[in-house]
Design a protein around this motif. Structure first.
Motif, PDB file in Angstrom:
ATOM      1  N   PRO A  36      43.911  43.511  38.045  1.00 37.17           N
ATOM      2  CA  PRO A  36      45.353  43.241  38.009  1.00 37.17           C
ATOM      3  C   PRO A  36      45.988  43.807  36.739  1.00 37.17           C
ATOM      4  O   PRO A  36      45.348  43.910  35.697  1.00 37.17           O
ATOM      5  N   TYR A  44      48.438  42.271  35.261  1.00 37.34           N
ATOM      6  CA  TYR A  44      48.820  41.139  34.423  1.00 37.34           C
ATOM      7  C   TYR A  44      47.609  40.640  33.627  1.00 37.34           C
ATOM      8  O   TYR A  44      46.463  40.944  33.929  1.00 37.34           O
ATOM      9  N   ARG A  94      46.622  39.975  45.827  1.00 34.23           N
ATOM     10  CA  ARG A  94      47.483  41.108  46.163  1.00 34.23           C
ATOM     11  C   ARG A  94      47.366  42.136  45.037  1.00 34.23           C
ATOM     12  O   ARG A  94      47.436  41.780  43.861  1.00 34.23           O
ATOM     13  N   GLU A  95      47.189  43.389  45.403  1.00 35.45           N
ATOM     14  CA  GLU A  95      46.995  44.445  44.406  1.00 35.45           C
ATOM     15  C   GLU A  95      48.287  44.725  43.632  1.00 35.45           C
ATOM     16  O   GLU A  95      49.384  44.676  44.200  1.00 35.45           O
ATOM     17  N   THR A  96      48.129  45.013  42.359  1.00 32.83           N
ATOM     18  CA  THR A  96      49.290  45.268  41.496  1.00 32.83           C
ATOM     19  C   THR A  96      49.258  46.659  40.860  1.00 32.83           C
ATOM     20  O   THR A  96      50.245  47.059  40.238  1.00 32.83           O
TER      21      THR A  96
END
Length: 315
Positions: free
Chosen positions: A80, A82, A10-12
C-alpha cells in the motif's frame, strides 16, 4: 486456537488494476474453513464487483484499517502507498504479496520487530514447481507485454522494417518476450549468463543465443532496435548489462524496456516508472506493473498463488 481470518486489500499503487484474491478463490478459501474479509472496491479494476465477493462468502468492509483489525493473514498485490504504522497491526499478523524487499528492507524490518511477518513472493523459490510461485506467473505476462510496449515505442518507419530484438535474460519474463517477438516475426537474439540457456531460448523462438559477456561485441557489429531487459534473480540486485558504452552503441530511436528496474535495473539509464530519452536518441522505459495491463488473467493467476499461500498458513 481461534480460527484465522484472511483479508484482501484494495490496491493503491498507481495504475494497478489487479486484485490479490478473486471471488472464485474466496469461495475456495471459505470452503476450506478460512473466512475472508475484503475491502470494498478491491476487485473493480479486474472486473469483480462487491456483489461477486458477497456471493462468494466474503465479508465486505470499507476501510483498510478494518481489514487489518479483522484479519490475521492479509493479502495484497503491491505494498500500500499509505503508512502501515497508522493501522491496527498486531503480533502474529502475516502480510502476503509482492513486498519489494530490496527497496523496502527498512519497513519490513520495522514490521518484523513488531511481530508482523512479511511474506514476499519475490523470494518464493521459482524452480520448485510450487503453487505459491506468483512471480513466475506474473513474469510470463510481463515479458510478453514488455515486448509489445517496446515495439510500440519505435518510430513508425522502424516498425515497418524487420525489427531486431535483443532479450537479456532467459527466465520466465525473458523467454515470454522471446516467444512474443518471434511470433511477431522479429529476428530475436536471446542472451543468458550460462551456455545451458541456449537450448531453452531456441525452443522459445530465439534465432540466436549469446552469453552476456558478448553483449558489447554484439552491439558493436549489429543493429538492435528493441532491447528487453529481464536478467534478474530473486532477492538480489540485477546486473547492469547496458552501461553507457552499450547504450551509445544502440542506434537512434532504439528502445530499451527494463523489467529489472525494481531490482536495480539491467540498464544504467533506467529511471523507475518513467520513460526517458538518453543522449544519442535511445528510449529507455520502465514500469513495475506490466501485468496490470491484463488485469483479469493476471488476477486469476496471482490469486491462485495467494490462495495456496493462505491455505499453507492454516495447516
Amino acid at each position: 486456537m481461534s480460527r484465522l481470518i484472511a483479508g484482501v486489500l484494495r490496491e493503491t499503487a498507481a495504475d494497478e488494476r489487479r486484485v490479490a484474491v478473486t471471488p472464485a478463490d474466496v469461495m475456495r478459501l471459505a470452503a476450506a474453513g478460512l473466512p475472508v474479509v475484503v475491502q470494498t472496491g478491491a476487485g473493480i479494476g479486474a472486473g469483480f464487483d462487491d456483489r461477486a465477493y458477497e456471493r462468494a462468502g466474503a465479508r465486505l468492509v470499507a476501510e483498510p484499517a478494518l481489514v487489518f483489525d479483522a484479519a490475521d493473514l492479509i493479502a495484497w498485490v503491491k505494498p500500500p502507498v499509505y503508512q502501515l504504522d497508522s493501522l491496527p497491526l498486531r503480533e502474529g499478523q502475516v502480510l502476503i504479496g509482492f513486498q519489494d524487499p530490496i527497496a523496502r528492507a527498512e519497513p519490513i524490518a520495522w514490521l518484523r520487530e513488531r511481530g508482523v511477518e512479511s511474506v514476499a513472493f519475490e523470494q518464493v523459490p521459482g524452480d520448485s514447481g510450487s503453487d505459491t510461485d506468483a512471480l513466475s506467473a506474473m513474469s510470463r505476462i510481463a515479458g510478453a507485454i514488455a515486448y509489445t510496449e517496446g515495439r510500440g515505442l519505435l518510430a513508425q518507419e522502424l516498425r515497418e522494417k524487420p525489427v531486431r530484438t535483443l532479450v537479456l535474460g532467459c527466465g520466465h519474463a525473458g523467454l515470454a518476450a522471446v516467444t512474443a517477438a518471434a511470433r511477431h516475426g522479429d529476428a530475436v537474439i536471446a542472451v543468458g549468463h550460462r551456455a545451458a540457456h541456449r537450448d531453452i531460448a531456441i525452443r522459445h523462438g530465439a534465432g540466436r543465443f549469446a552469453l552476456d559477456s558478448e553483449i558489447p561485441a554484439l552491439l558493436a557489429r549489429e543493429r538492435i532496435d528493441v532491447v528487453i531487459c529481464a536478467a534478474v534473480r530473486r532477492g538480489v540486485r540485477a546486473p547492469v548489462l547496458l552501461g553507457a558504452p552499450e547504450l551509445a552503441a544502440l542506434p537512434p530511436g532504439a528502445v530499451v524496456v527494463d523489467l529489472a528496474g525494481k531490482a536495480g535495473g539491467n540498464c544504467v539509464a533506467t529511471v523507475l516508472h518513467t520513460t526517458v530519452t538518453v543522449p544519442g536518441g535511445v528510449i529507455v522505459t520502465h514500469r513495475s506493473n506490466y501485468p496490470a495491463r491484463e488485469p483479469v488473467a493476471a488476477s486469476h493467476a496471482y490469486s491462485a498463488a495467494v490462495a495456496a499461500m493462505l491455505l499453507s498458513r492454516t495447516l
